[in-house]
Scaffold this motif. Sequence first.
Motif, PDB file in Angstrom:
ATOM      1  N   GLN A 175       0.847  -1.195   0.000  1.00  0.00           N
ATOM      2  CA  GLN A 175       0.000   0.000   0.000  1.00  0.00           C
ATOM      3  C   GLN A 175       0.880   1.242   0.000  1.00  0.00           C
ATOM      4  OE1 GLN A 175      -3.547  -2.018   0.149  1.00  0.00           O
ATOM      5  NE2 GLN A 175      -3.534   0.174   0.340  1.00  0.00           N
ATOM      6  N   ASN A 176       0.405   2.291  -0.640  1.00  0.00           N
ATOM      7  CA  ASN A 176       1.091   3.572  -0.581  1.00  0.00           C
ATOM      8  C   ASN A 176       0.164   4.605   0.038  1.00  0.00           C
ATOM      9  OD1 ASN A 176       3.728   3.342  -1.644  1.00  0.00           O
ATOM     10  ND2 ASN A 176       2.826   2.976  -3.654  1.00  0.00           N
ATOM     11  N   LEU A 177       0.746   5.527   0.778  1.00  0.00           N
ATOM     12  CA  LEU A 177      -0.070   6.613   1.333  1.00  0.00           C
ATOM     13  C   LEU A 177      -0.517   7.515   0.194  1.00  0.00           C
ATOM     14  CD1 LEU A 177       1.464   8.025   4.618  1.00  0.00           C
ATOM     15  CD2 LEU A 177      -0.693   6.847   4.293  1.00  0.00           C
ATOM     16  N   GLY A 178      -1.806   7.690   0.047  1.00  0.00           N
ATOM     17  CA  GLY A 178      -2.323   8.536  -1.023  1.00  0.00           C
ATOM     18  C   GLY A 178      -2.317   9.995  -0.615  1.00  0.00           C
ATOM     19  N   THR A 179      -2.504  10.867  -1.609  1.00  0.00           N
ATOM     20  CA  THR A 179      -2.504  12.303  -1.342  1.00  0.00           C
ATOM     21  C   THR A 179      -3.565  12.690  -0.317  1.00  0.00           C
ATOM     22  OG1 THR A 179      -1.750  12.673  -3.581  1.00  0.00           O
ATOM     23  CG2 THR A 179      -2.638  14.573  -2.434  1.00  0.00           C
ATOM     24  N   ARG A 180      -4.768  12.117  -0.462  1.00  0.00           N
ATOM     25  CA  ARG A 180      -5.841  12.441   0.485  1.00  0.00           C
ATOM     26  C   ARG A 180      -5.448  12.084   1.912  1.00  0.00           C
ATOM     27  NH1 ARG A 180     -10.330  12.994  -3.271  1.00  0.00           N
ATOM     28  NH2 ARG A 180      -9.738  11.517  -4.880  1.00  0.00           N
TER      29      ARG A 180
END
Lengths: 257, 247
Positions: free
Chosen positions: B107-112
């Motif tokens: 998983q990657n941390l999204g902008t939101r």
Amino acid sequence: MTSIGTGYDLSVSTYSPDGRVFQVEYAEKAVDNSGTAIGLRVKGGVVLAVEKIKHSRLLVPHSNRRIMTAGRHIGVASAGWMSDTRHLVKRTRDEASHYHGTYKANIPAKIIAERMGMYIQAYTLYSSVRPFGVSTILATVDVDGPQLYMIEPSGQYMGYRGCAAGKGKQAAKTEIEKLDLDNLSVRDALKEAARIIYAVHDETKDKLFELELSWVCAESNGLHTHVPQDVFDEAVEYAEKANDDDDDDEEMEDDDL
Amino acid sequence: MDSITITLPHTVQRPTEMPSHGPTTRISQPMVTGTSVVAFKYKDGIMMAADCLASYGSMARFRDENRLMPVGNSTLLGMTGDTGDFQHMKHTLEDLLTREYDMDDGQNLGTRSIYRCISNMMYGRRTKVDPLWNSYVVGGIDNGEKVLGFVDYYGTTYQAATIATGFGGHLAQPILRKYVEGREDEITEEEAIKILDDCMRVLYYRDARSFNKLRRAKVTAAGVEISEPYALETNWDFAEFIVGYGS
């Protein structure tokens, strides 16, 4: 029961008359029951490989990882109790993060190895605690280049060019000694590591296993990460072929007899 | 028995470690500050710019600061305000990203998520009456969607197609609204750079805490890219016609 230990093995704070601490040796036995873990330090990086023994087909592939990352640039492979491992990996991450918070630089290998060694050693001093049943292999690339350390349950830590822990450590060490580690490329090291894990795996005892492969090198941007699928497949193909050839050789020897 | 009290001469400062018996005080002024950040959505993603100056009051103290920071692979953070507080934010985010990396769960941390995290930090600090003296612009691409948001030291947040902090809110925002609003999916990179440079030029002309050495950054599907510092062409011919202001 009475013959082993003879009363000197009840606490980690008691020596036997010949100067041993049995509880620590028992912890090492716990490590020897685990699937094999190896580390190879080569010219351009470090690779880690683990034989993850699976007790059930129902386990999700890639779950319960035995190679983990601490602070982006450090790989931790371990042999022994997974619950102890997770605790030590958390500690490794905390140490790496704390060092980074103080110095704004990645923690060098010998410092993280020393700190983890000291931490593990502290659990060999008090009757109220049990030593960790884990041998921890640390892989990283720091300012001095690729580094590989292994920490025993006793807290002893040493730097290696190649190391092994767990069930197949003797056989694995023999194989590692045959390698020209200083002149091996990282990709070749991965292949050799996979080959060794496949070679030391004992199918009569543990049927199911999963290979884990990771690296820290220029190709991984100095980060520790599990290898990409294509690199993994290439290594497995090499390992299976090499072991098939070995089996053929043995069969031929049998024929000769 | 009466206790003996010794009155310190008024010239002696009370050491900070002595109890003050007064109200808790906090630093309430920023020290070294960065000025406007300008950002907007365009066809391929997000464009952002900030100059390289960190002022000490009105003095142009540090002229090679970077006020734009990538957060993960698809998010960009721009900062206005106290550079020390920005460094604190940077370290916190780097730590957060390291912890995420260590999870190794694909998983990657999204902008939101990053925007929400920064917003919560800002609001949390203002609630402690110890705010981080910054305005932040968070921009990026999250699940293929362009995201652009603003947070200030009260924890106020809003999302919009065009955002400008500080002086830019007065001088750049009208320009951005005129050229960008309603055309977020049409503006090419070339046009976006022109709009951005026009905004930054106006700011350089009129904002006395600005500097003609700036960085431009973009987030596209390919990732985050922050430019090397560059200067804008300016024309000061009009200066000799200005009358007054001590001239």
